[in-house]
Design a protein around this motif. Structure first.
Motif, PDB file in Angstrom:
ATOM      1  N   LEU A  84       0.827  -1.206   0.000  1.00 50.00           N
ATOM      2  CA  LEU A  84       0.000   0.000   0.000  1.00 50.00           C
ATOM      3  C   LEU A  84       0.865   1.263   0.000  1.00 50.00           C
ATOM      4  O   LEU A  84       0.498   2.272  -0.612  1.00 50.00           O
ATOM      5  N   ASP A  85       1.997   1.205   0.682  1.00 51.61           N
ATOM      6  CA  ASP A  85       2.896   2.354   0.711  1.00 51.61           C
ATOM      7  C   ASP A  85       3.406   2.676  -0.690  1.00 51.61           C
ATOM      8  O   ASP A  85       3.556   3.834  -1.049  1.00 51.61           O
ATOM      9  N   ARG A  86       3.627   1.658  -1.467  1.00 50.11           N
ATOM     10  CA  ARG A  86       4.109   1.864  -2.846  1.00 50.11           C
ATOM     11  C   ARG A  86       3.104   2.680  -3.668  1.00 50.11           C
ATOM     12  O   ARG A  86       3.488   3.532  -4.449  1.00 50.11           O
ATOM     13  N   GLY A  87       1.831   2.418  -3.471  1.00 53.76           N
ATOM     14  CA  GLY A  87       0.812   3.104  -4.253  1.00 53.76           C
ATOM     15  C   GLY A  87       0.304   4.402  -3.645  1.00 53.76           C
ATOM     16  O   GLY A  87      -0.141   5.292  -4.369  1.00 53.76           O
ATOM     17  N   PHE A  88       0.358   4.518  -2.318  1.00 52.89           N
ATOM     18  CA  PHE A  88      -0.264   5.673  -1.660  1.00 52.89           C
ATOM     19  C   PHE A  88       0.695   6.500  -0.807  1.00 52.89           C
ATOM     20  O   PHE A  88       0.251   7.406  -0.110  1.00 52.89           O
ATOM     21  N   ALA A  89       1.974   6.181  -0.824  1.00 53.28           N
ATOM     22  CA  ALA A  89       2.984   6.935  -0.065  1.00 53.28           C
ATOM     23  C   ALA A  89       2.571   7.119   1.395  1.00 53.28           C
ATOM     24  O   ALA A  89       2.577   8.225   1.943  1.00 53.28           O
ATOM     25  N   LEU A  90       2.224   6.020   2.036  1.00 58.27           N
ATOM     26  CA  LEU A  90       1.788   6.077   3.435  1.00 58.27           C
ATOM     27  C   LEU A  90       2.869   6.616   4.354  1.00 58.27           C
ATOM     28  O   LEU A  90       2.573   7.342   5.307  1.00 58.27           O
ATOM     29  N   THR A  91       4.123   6.266   4.074  1.00 57.32           N
ATOM     30  CA  THR A  91       5.214   6.670   4.963  1.00 57.32           C
ATOM     31  C   THR A  91       5.411   8.184   4.985  1.00 57.32           C
ATOM     32  O   THR A  91       6.025   8.704   5.903  1.00 57.32           O
ATOM     33  N   GLY A  92       4.868   8.894   4.016  1.00 55.34           N
ATOM     34  CA  GLY A  92       4.976  10.343   4.007  1.00 55.34           C
ATOM     35  C   GLY A  92       3.949  11.044   4.883  1.00 55.34           C
ATOM     36  O   GLY A  92       4.021  12.254   5.078  1.00 55.34           O
TER      37      GLY A  92
END
Length: 156
Positions: free
Chosen positions: A58-66
């Motif tokens: 999910l982080d790859r598609g939605f940049a959760l870590t940002g």
């Protein structure tokens, strides 16, 4: 992203060790009944490994870590999971040992329940992060319908 990978790897190692520990400890103790140790392996692999791998995707598609809440959400979730499996270990060892527990059973259950509540809070924060990121993508698609992300969502 590296943190999510490292957490998934850590929970994988802990989950595999927990499975071996359960098998060997109960064999060593001559224990044949039901014990909480038998479920630690699957809890760690599912709630530790799979959840973090899904978040990595999910982080790859939605940049959760940002997102400003993401790091806190991850650590709240992992703290709750760590507390939960620690109490599962305590209860399981007491079940195999058969001795008098140092804490009343209700205290162990209460602390394990607290671990579940902390995990639920972490999941709620993660869903807030995901919601914010999905809304951000939706707004960007409405503002710029010719963008690659708009083309991807219209082809689904």
């Amino acid at each position: 992203m590296k943190t999510l990978y490292n957490l998934a790897l850590t929970w994988l190692i802990l989950g595999l060790v927990a499975g071996v520990f359960y098998r060997e400890w109960t064999k060593f103790a001559g224990f044949t009944g039901d014990t909480q140790l038998s479920t630690m392996h699957t809890h760690m692999l599912t709630l530790g490994v799979i959840v973090h791998l899904v978040l990595l995707a999910l982080d790859r598609g939605f940049a959760l870590t940002g997102h400003k809440l993401f790091t806190g959400a991850i650590w709240v979730y992992n703290g709750g999971l760590a507390l939960t499996v620690t109490l599962m270990t305590v209860r399981g060892l007491l079940q195999v040992d058969g001795g008098e527990p140092p804490l009343p059973d209700a205290a162990i259950s209460g602390m394990a329940g607290l671990g579940h509540i902390i995990m639920a809070l972490g999941l709620a924060l993660l869903f807030k992060v995901l919601s914010d990121r999905i809304n951000r993508v939706s707004v960007a698609e409405r503002q710029n319908p010719g963008s690659p992300s708009a083309a991807m969502s219209s082809s689904r």
